[in-house]
Scaffold this motif. Sequence first.
Motif, PDB file in Angstrom:
ATOM      1  N   GLU A 148       7.120  23.148 -40.983  1.00 54.07           N
ATOM      2  CA  GLU A 148       6.103  22.194 -40.528  1.00 54.07           C
ATOM      3  C   GLU A 148       6.163  22.017 -39.018  1.00 54.07           C
ATOM      4  O   GLU A 148       5.121  21.889 -38.361  1.00 54.07           O
ATOM      5  N   ASP A 149       7.371  22.011 -38.457  1.00 56.13           N
ATOM      6  CA  ASP A 149       7.514  21.899 -37.004  1.00 56.13           C
ATOM      7  C   ASP A 149       6.954  23.136 -36.300  1.00 56.13           C
ATOM      8  O   ASP A 149       6.364  23.035 -35.218  1.00 56.13           O
ATOM      9  N   ILE A 150       7.151  24.301 -36.902  1.00 53.65           N
ATOM     10  CA  ILE A 150       6.605  25.533 -36.332  1.00 53.65           C
ATOM     11  C   ILE A 150       5.081  25.498 -36.358  1.00 53.65           C
ATOM     12  O   ILE A 150       4.424  25.861 -35.378  1.00 53.65           O
ATOM     13  N   ALA A 151       4.520  25.053 -37.470  1.00 56.32           N
ATOM     14  CA  ALA A 151       3.064  24.924 -37.560  1.00 56.32           C
ATOM     15  C   ALA A 151       2.536  23.968 -36.497  1.00 56.32           C
ATOM     16  O   ALA A 151       1.530  24.242 -35.830  1.00 56.32           O
ATOM     17  N   GLN A 152       3.227  22.861 -36.321  1.00 58.95           N
ATOM     18  CA  GLN A 152       2.818  21.885 -35.313  1.00 58.95           C
ATOM     19  C   GLN A 152       2.934  22.473 -33.916  1.00 58.95           C
ATOM     20  O   GLN A 152       2.071  22.247 -33.055  1.00 58.95           O
ATOM     21  N   ALA A 153       3.992  23.245 -33.666  1.00 55.59           N
ATOM     22  CA  ALA A 153       4.194  23.847 -32.347  1.00 55.59           C
ATOM     23  C   ALA A 153       3.065  24.817 -32.015  1.00 55.59           C
ATOM     24  O   ALA A 153       2.541  24.818 -30.887  1.00 55.59           O
ATOM     25  N   ILE A 154       2.688  25.649 -32.966  1.00 51.83           N
ATOM     26  CA  ILE A 154       1.600  26.594 -32.716  1.00 51.83           C
ATOM     27  C   ILE A 154       0.285  25.848 -32.519  1.00 51.83           C
ATOM     28  O   ILE A 154      -0.502  26.171 -31.614  1.00 51.83           O
ATOM     29  N   ALA A 155       0.042  24.842 -33.344  1.00 48.52           N
ATOM     30  CA  ALA A 155      -1.166  24.024 -33.173  1.00 48.52           C
ATOM     31  C   ALA A 155      -1.165  23.346 -31.807  1.00 48.52           C
ATOM     32  O   ALA A 155      -2.201  23.307 -31.122  1.00 48.52           O
TER      33      ALA A 155
END
Length: 254
Positions: A161-168
């Motif tokens: 989820e943190d990776i998804a947020q980082a890319i977003a």
Amino acid sequence: MPYSIMLDAGHGGRDPGAVYEGRQEKDDALQLTLAIGEILEDYGLDVEYTRTTDIYETPSQKAMEANNADVDFFISIHRNSNPTPNSASGVESLVYNKSGLKLDMAENINEQLESLGFVNLGVKARPNLIVLRRTKMPAVLVEVGFINSDSDNALFDESLEDIAQAIADGILDTLELEGQIESPGYEIQVGSFRNAKYASNLLNELLEQGFPARIVDSDGFFRVRVGNFITLDDAVAMEQSLKRAGYPTVIVRT
């Protein structure tokens, strides 16, 4: 009109992508892509996908889908691989050439992922890749860690989820810097009335309990709303307080 983006989960169907100890790139890519899309939708972007299930399409088909949909941006999500397991790790982004908005976006995505603990391998020009060459809009292919790196896989699994947020965040930061979009605000609607008196009564009740309420008068309705929050998390926290106080609620984007 919101800006649009097509998210591409790399590989799929009969094409597993890179494989390591039974782990398949296509599965990681799809799981992460869907998580990114959900975040971007919360920020008001119009998100489309080349796939949301385990199907196969050629890179040319994916590029054509993006062109036909006339989206503003194209982001392809992948995992990297190396001939020797556990000999390389980190994230890198690929672009057709190192210029323009696509380069800014790729660099911002890498920096956000680096903040989570990934090694930042930089941005590379790959003009031979079909999804970068044939797309008519700014396009970035993100290699989110090496699938045959145990350390990258551990970070991927523990921090999806943190990776998804980082890319977003890398995408959104680029658009905000370019003046393309503004981060949305959020309010909680507690009531909607045609009669201004009813709205006023509810407003006074909320204000007496310390809720920062106001009335929005539009389209013949008097809508009672609470707060004006920059982040969805803050809006959700206020919504929970209102629900505990016994009020019906709905979060609205402003």
